[in-house]
Structure formats: structure tokens, C-alpha cells
Design a protein around this motif. Structure first.
Motif, PDB file in Angstrom:
ATOM      1  N   PRO A 156     -60.838 -70.822  35.812  1.00  0.00           N
ATOM      2  CA  PRO A 156     -61.516 -71.824  36.646  1.00  0.00           C
ATOM      3  C   PRO A 156     -60.750 -72.091  37.940  1.00  0.00           C
ATOM      4  O   PRO A 156     -59.539 -71.863  38.026  1.00  0.00           O
ATOM      5  N   LEU A 162     -61.125 -76.944  31.900  1.00  0.00           N
ATOM      6  CA  LEU A 162     -59.863 -76.665  32.587  1.00  0.00           C
ATOM      7  C   LEU A 162     -58.654 -76.624  31.660  1.00  0.00           C
ATOM      8  O   LEU A 162     -57.540 -76.347  32.107  1.00  0.00           O
ATOM      9  N   TYR A 177     -55.999 -73.458  35.294  1.00  0.00           N
ATOM     10  CA  TYR A 177     -56.884 -73.316  36.448  1.00  0.00           C
ATOM     11  C   TYR A 177     -56.070 -72.876  37.662  1.00  0.00           C
ATOM     12  O   TYR A 177     -54.843 -73.051  37.719  1.00  0.00           O
TER      13      TYR A 177
END
Length: 291
Positions: A23, A95, A99
């Protein structure tokens, strides 16, 4: 047995190939918002397109709507903004395994504060676009052709620069370093200039890569060398030292030297003014840190 082993290997390979991309978290700069289609909205679309795989991109909003987000970029205390973001990241289930972070202008040093103060969920790569990591000492487009006028503007800005109600948490006066260290409510802390915090260094060293982008023709950040942890020599505002000449680096107070010597600190230059880069430049220089 042989067929079973082959099946397991194929299954594992398929799982890896179908693994979701890491992410990405975006933090905009002052005067911008999370969702402006001409800025962060465009960057979000670029990341989604270039990284692919249905990558999850979170563009941070500080407040309940775009208007509040824009206002808070100017008016909310930087420490409160960082605390807000740490809470957002911690409660986002997408997350939790880590990330990559992209910070734009002040969002760059704010995300560095997140890395130093909030290691969970883990930030993997931090990419700062024009972040003022040693602060600023000037008004946008100063110094310009009229040096005397720019110096006068600096003096006026100094009057209220360290009042916590103003958005000057990264104002840094090289003519009065003692006052800066004492009065700065944000930058002096995350740069280890108030008291040494081992946790800040330990957490920053958890990064896979720290990527600092400086804009070669930047007229918004004074000095633009701050984007690479450079700044004015103490006592004047003309001569600039680079990152490796700074106390922060030489004493390795943040881990910059260790990151650099281990090949995890990248200094990138982009042609153009502040935050002006092309999709092609992004793909050639940044994409590798997101895949």
C-alpha cells in the motif's frame, strides 16, 4: 510424492505472483488537500496506474472534509497533525503489514516524523518530494533579484515565526540558532536539536530506503538544499553546507550516515520548480521504490 511436491511449489509460486502490492500513503503540502484532482488526485491515479495490481493508495485527510484538510495544513500544530495521522494509519486494516510513504513539501518532513514516532504499522520506504528537512529561512521566491527586500521580509517573518499559533513549525533562523532550538515546537525536536531521542534514530533506521527529492530550480523553498538536509551555515544566510557537513550527519543523530553508508539513502534531483515533475521522471526514478 513427486506430484504432491510439484503441486505445493506451483501453489506457492501462484500465491507469490498474486501477492498484493505494498500500500501507498500520500501526504500533501501546505495549501493543498488530499483529493485535489489536479494534485494529489493526479498523483494517486499515477501511482495506481504505474504500480498496478489494485494497489491501495491512501491520501491523507486531516479533518472531516477537504476544506478542513486545507485549513489544517496551514493552522493545525504540526505535532497534532502527526498524531492524527499516526492514529489514522494504526486503525487502517489495509496498512498493518507495512506501507510506502510519499510526502510532498511539508508532507515530507511530517511523514518523517511519523516514521520516527509511530513505527506501527511499519513504514517501508519514505519518499520526500521537496520536504524542508532542515527548515526554511525565507518567503517563497526569496531570495530573488532584490536581496535587500528578501532580507527585510525575513526579519518581518522572524517576529512571529516561533509563535505556536502560526504555521512556522519548521522556520529555522540561522542568525539565531539558540532561539530556534529553544522555541521551535516541531523541527528542532525531530532533528534531535533539543534532546537526543534514541527512539527517533532507531525507528528511522527501520526504513528500507529514505529517498529525498530536491527540485533543481525550486523558488519556493529557501534554501532548497534543505530538501537534502543541507542548510545555511550558522550566523549568516548566504553560504550553505550540505548534509554530510552537518552535525546531524557527522554525529549520526538520526541515522542518516548509517542509512547512507548502507546504501539506503537516495538523493534525487528533479528539474523544475517546487513539486514540478513529469510522469516519465516519476516512473524512471520513483517507481522502483514502490514495487
Amino acid at each position: 510424492m513427486m506430484l504432491g511436491a510439484v503441486a505445493l511449489l506451483l501453489s506457492a509460486a501462484l500465491t507469490v505472483s498474486q501477492a498484493e502490492p505494498v500500500p501507498v500513503v500520500l501526504w500533501h503540502g501546505m495549501g493543498d488537500s488530499c483529493c485535489n484532482p489536479l494534485s494529489m488526485g493526479s498523483i494517486k491515479g499515477l501511482v495506481e496506474k504505474k504500480v498496478g495490481g489494485g494497489v491501495y493508495v491512501k491520501s491523507l485527510m486531516i479533518g472531516n472534509n477537504i476544506v478542513e484538510d486545507t485549513e489544517n495544513g496551514f493552522l493545525m500544530n504540526a505535532n497534532d497533525q502527526v498524531t492524527n495521522v499516526c492514529a489514522q494509519l494504526k486503525k487502517d486494516p489495509k496498512l498493518q503489514n507495512g506501507y510506502n510513504a510519499l510526502g510532498f513539501s511539508q508532507g515530507g518532513q511530517f511523514l518523517r516524523a511519523v516514521a520516527q514516532r509511530c513505527p506501527s504499522p511499519p513504514m517501508l520506504n519514505l519518499i520526500s518530494f521537496g520536504g524542508q528537512h532542515q527548515g526554511v529561512y525565507g518567503f517563497p521566491h526569496c531570495p530573488g533579484e532584490n536581496q535587500t527586500l528578501c532580507d527585510y521580509v525575513r526579519k518581518l517573518l522572524n517576529i512571529g515565526a516561533y509563535i505556536s499559533l502560526t504555521q512556522a513549525e519548521y522556520w529555522h533562523d540561522p542568525l539565531n540558532e539558540a532561539e530556534y532550538r529553544q522555541a521551535s515546537v516541531f523541527l528542532a525536536d525531530i532533528n534531535q536539536e533539543k534532546a537526543f531521542n534514541q527512539t527517533y534514530k532507531t525507528n528511522l533506521l527501520k526504513l528500507k530506503n529514505l529517498v529525498l527529492v530536491k527540485f533543481a530550480d525550486d523558488t519556493m523553498v529557501d534554501p532548497k538544499d534543505s530538501e537534502w538536509f543541507g542548510f545555511y551555515d550558522e550566523g549568516q544566510a548566504v553560504k550553505v553546507h550540505n548534509m554530510t557537513q552537518s552535525k546531524l550527519y557527522q554525529q549520526d543523530l538520526l541515522g542518516l550516515k548509517e542509512l547512507n553508508e548502507s546504501g539506503r539513502l537516495a538523493l534525487l534531483a528533479s528539474p523544475g520548480d517546487h513539486l514540478q515533475f513529469t510522469d516519465a521522471w516519476f516512473e524512471a526514478n520513483i517507481l522502483k521504490f514502490l514495487k
